[in-house]
Design an enzyme around this catalytic site. Sequence first.
Site, PDB file in Angstrom:
ATOM      1  N   HIS A   1       0.851  -1.196   0.000  1.00 31.86           N
ATOM      2  CA  HIS A   1       0.000   0.000   0.000  1.00 31.86           C
ATOM      3  C   HIS A   1       0.887   1.246   0.000  1.00 31.86           C
ATOM      4  CE1 HIS A   1      -4.222  -1.464   1.398  1.00 31.86           C
ATOM      5  NE2 HIS A   1      -3.683  -2.301   0.518  1.00 31.86           N
TER       6      HIS A   1
ATOM      7  N   TYR B   1      -9.374   5.717   7.242  1.00 29.80           N
ATOM      8  CA  TYR B   1      -9.554   6.074   8.652  1.00 29.80           C
ATOM      9  C   TYR B   1     -10.546   7.246   8.688  1.00 29.80           C
ATOM     10  CZ  TYR B   1      -5.235   3.495   9.792  1.00 29.80           C
ATOM     11  OH  TYR B   1      -4.270   2.524   9.967  1.00 29.80           O
TER      12      TYR B   1
ATOM     13  N   PRO C   1      -4.659   0.495  18.524  1.00 30.08           N
ATOM     14  CA  PRO C   1      -4.394   0.001  17.171  1.00 30.08           C
ATOM     15  C   PRO C   1      -4.501   1.070  16.074  1.00 30.08           C
ATOM     16  CG  PRO C   1      -6.477  -0.837  17.992  1.00 30.08           C
ATOM     17  CD  PRO C   1      -5.829  -0.127  19.122  1.00 30.08           C
TER      18      PRO C   1
ATOM     19  N   LYS D   1       0.669   0.029  15.130  1.00 31.93           N
ATOM     20  CA  LYS D   1       2.036  -0.043  15.637  1.00 31.93           C
ATOM     21  C   LYS D   1       2.338  -1.264  16.502  1.00 31.93           C
ATOM     22  CE  LYS D   1       3.344   3.268  13.432  1.00 31.93           C
ATOM     23  NZ  LYS D   1       3.921   2.700  12.237  1.00 31.93           N
TER      24      LYS D   1
ATOM     25  N   TYR E   1       3.756   6.446  10.085  1.00 34.45           N
ATOM     26  CA  TYR E   1       2.888   5.318   9.739  1.00 34.45           C
ATOM     27  C   TYR E   1       3.686   4.206   9.045  1.00 34.45           C
ATOM     28  CZ  TYR E   1      -1.407   2.872   8.455  1.00 34.45           C
ATOM     29  OH  TYR E   1      -2.396   1.942   8.338  1.00 34.45           O
TER      30      TYR E   1
END
Length: 389
Positions: free
Chosen positions: A72, A200, A292, A296, A384
């Site tokens: 991704h 998100y 979550p 991580k 990220y």
Amino acid sequence: MRTQVCIIGGGPSGLLLSQLLDRAGIASVVLERQSRDYVLGRIRAGVLEYGTVGMLEQAGVAERAHAEGLPHSGTYLAVQNKGFRIDFDALIGKKVMVYGQTEVTRDLYAARAAAGGTVIHGVEGTQPRDLDTAAPYVTYTLGGTEHRIDCDFVAGCDGFHGPSRQAIPKNVLTEYERVYPFGWLGVLSETPPVSHELIYANHPRGFALASMRNANLSRYYIQAPVDDSLGKWTDQAFWDELRRRLPHDAADALITGPAIEKSIAPLRSYVADPMRWGRLFLVGDAAHIVPPTGAKGLNLAVSDVHYLFEALKQHYNEHDDSGLDGYSQTALARVWNAIRFSWWFTTTMHRFPDQTPFDQAIQDAELRYLEGSTTAQRGLAENYVGLPY
Ligand code: FAS
Ligand code: PHB
């Protein structure tokens, strides 16, 4: 029995450490409380940092991840049903891989078996002992028989509820914790993911996340009261609520189906310091927990394994203990970076029951800044995809 490193816990961190040690000619034994099937039945992480993929390659277990995992190059954020994209590739030149923790653990179990590694399942009453001596050992029972493993070092890879952290004297340990006033209600469904990348979503009704495991296995979450009963959430109720919170185009495209797994997980940030006591080294969830939101948890466990593996190699091959002596400080520096990012992302994307109009205005400003600034997006992207080890 005697070994060089006794590893308590046969989850991803324990198995990865054992695999790496084996390839470096260092003997280990893994003690796991549950059965292999039980461990593989847990639905957990879904996103691998590029550093984690590198560690799987180093351990010789990355072949299936590269064949079946989904690279991704970005993710979507959404604010009140309107989405925007964070382009990891353009901002940072790195990607993440979507490949479930279950599959990582499956690959590690297969590699340990192929190498003739010792993973003992069904152990009970595991207890590390004499950790503050040069001759530590671990006792456990199996089928009612008491066993003892003498070793040079003990790796506490036994998760948040294991015995390793408990073995550190209370007056030695400093604990930091933040419990969030909500949980994540997660659903796994054999349906095509709603988007080719994760979404998100921040919405007045609460947070939502659209994720996946493969082209026909989707993973969705919605923020929910941590004490909500699962019985309240029929599949239809979940799908309706998820639609309300996703961007409109995704909500319209959502393909629903029966939930094959449904659970509510609490969210907390937790750190134990130090991560070492004598011959005991804490790894992964045994030492720290992150919400979550930032994906991580598993990835932090892997970076701990990296630091401990390099330190153990240095001890055995170069008779140099500087890595072992610096393990806790080095690992905790990266842990706190991930704790900060996960706290920030959770605080930015969720609705808090007690938030004031000022809090909401700040959150809205943070999200507008994120949408409009490549500098802000670069900060999110570098955390990220994973900060360097
Ligand atoms: P683990 O907890 O995975 O493994 C510890 C092992 O030790 C377990 O197999 C346990 O059975 C064993 N053990 C415990 N006590 C023992 C004893 N006394 N004797 C022997 N063995 C013992 N992370 C993400 O990055 N993204 C996510 O989306 C995400 N979702 C999660 C959802 C849930 C519900 C949970 C609980 C965690 C989630 N995590 C997520 C975090 C999770 O993936 C952990 O970070 C990861 O499993 C850490 O790996 P380990 O440190 O190996 O610990
Ligand atoms: C998941 O796919 O389970 C997942 C992905 C990203 C997260 C959390 C969970 O931040």
